[in-house]
Every structure is written in C-alpha cells, then in structure tokens.
Design an enzyme around this catalytic site. Sequence first.
Site, PDB file in Angstrom:
ATOM      1  N   ASP A   1       0.844  -1.199   0.000  1.00 20.45           N
ATOM      2  CA  ASP A   1       0.000   0.000   0.000  1.00 20.45           C
ATOM      3  C   ASP A   1       0.878   1.248   0.000  1.00 20.45           C
ATOM      4  OD1 ASP A   1      -1.791   2.122   0.671  1.00 20.45           O
ATOM      5  OD2 ASP A   1      -3.153   0.665   1.577  1.00 20.45           O
TER       6      ASP A   1
ATOM      7  N   HIS B   1      -2.989  -0.579  -2.487  1.00 23.64           N
ATOM      8  CA  HIS B   1      -4.126   0.179  -1.979  1.00 23.64           C
ATOM      9  C   HIS B   1      -5.357  -0.064  -2.864  1.00 23.64           C
ATOM     10  CE1 HIS B   1      -5.706   3.395   0.550  1.00 23.64           C
ATOM     11  NE2 HIS B   1      -6.272   3.919  -0.523  1.00 23.64           N
TER      12      HIS B   1
END
Length: 232
Positions: A170, A201
Amino acid sequence: MSEAKTTIDAGDGRGFAAYVSRPGKPNGHAVIVLQEIFGVTDAIRGVADRYAAEGYLALAPDLYWRIEPGVELSHSKADIERAFQYLERFDEEAGLADIGRVAAHIRAMPGFRGRVAVVGLCLGGKLAFRCAARLEVDAAAVFYGVGVEDHLDEAAALRCPVVLHYGDQDRYASAEAQARIEAALPPAAGGGFHRYPGVGHGFYTRGDLEAAALAHERTTAFLRTALGAGNR
C-alpha cells in the site's frame, strides 16, 4: 435486494443523502459503508450492495455534502487531484458527527432492533477506526485506512470489535504505519489485523480479486461474530 436513497437529518435544519441497499433476506442488522476520497461512487454503492446481499441493511452516506453534495470522482489523474482537494477541505469531526446521525437514523427505523456496524475504505477506513472509539457502533471493519496511525491515542478507547485489512504494498499506508497500527491494537479489538502479501491500496474494489474475496470472507465472519447471526 432493492436500492434507493434516503435523507439523513443533519440536526441543523438541513439533510444529507445516503444510498440505501435493502436486503432481500434481512438478517436484522445494518452496515454503514464509509466512502473513499472519491465520494459515493459506483464502487461504494457496489460495496453496500455486497453487504445487502449478505442480509445487512446497507447505507452509504454522502460525507462530502458540506463541501459539495453528490461528489463522484473517477481515478483519472485530474479526478485524483480533485479528490485530494476535497480531502483537504473535509471536516473530519463533522463527518464523524454525520456518521453518528446515520447510525441514529437506522436505529430509529420502524421495526429495527439490530446492531449497526461501520465498514470503511481509505478515508472511510480511518473514519471507521475513529467511529469505533468515538461513536455508539457495534463493530468496525477498516479497509486500508489512511491516517489511522495519526489517531492511535484512540486505540485504548475502542468501544467495539475492530478488524483491519491492509495490503503490504500500500503506497498510502507504509509498512511502518501498518506496524504501528497493529502494535497499538488492544487484545480486546477482537477482529485482528490482516496483511495481504503483494497487494496494494484499494484492493477491495479494484485490485487483487483473491485478496478482496478473502478480506470479504473474513469481514463477514467477523460481523457474524460481533453482531450475531439471524434476525433479532
């Protein structure tokens, strides 16, 4: 399953919209789906529909309404820039109060006697974590909440079980931030911290399908435990 919109009383003579997805076979409980920085988009409505398919009454409130009602942004470069502009203008305290009003709206619905959970993605993930410490909600699911590490002083105040999902790639929630969040969770958090290898993400709505399916399975199992199964 049916879809509609409703208006939530903002407590000052105004109201704001929420997308509503009603289950075909209600289990008696409700889920409030908290938006990403892009607004209440097709993806967010799809998340609400997914929980409605599991039996939950699902509402996705427009948390940007104080800035501009009905914001729906894409993932184009221009819209990503706009999304961050909306984020800078977003009043988080007012947003938390609005989420509390959505929960109160649900509990005041005729015949509703169940429990209310929050499920948040990105911005909504941080808000879900903060809801668990600040509001009367019964469970919280955090999907890649950005900025949770800035509110770890609230971890000790969590009022309900919480489950968290992050990809280890992420770009908006670093490995260091994730480690800090995981370390701050009290044993009573209940749902645990789940990290998904090789995943970035936004995976729950637009990424790794296998990771998204696993995260959803874990979340629905968590909700069944936290809220209870069957009609109440």
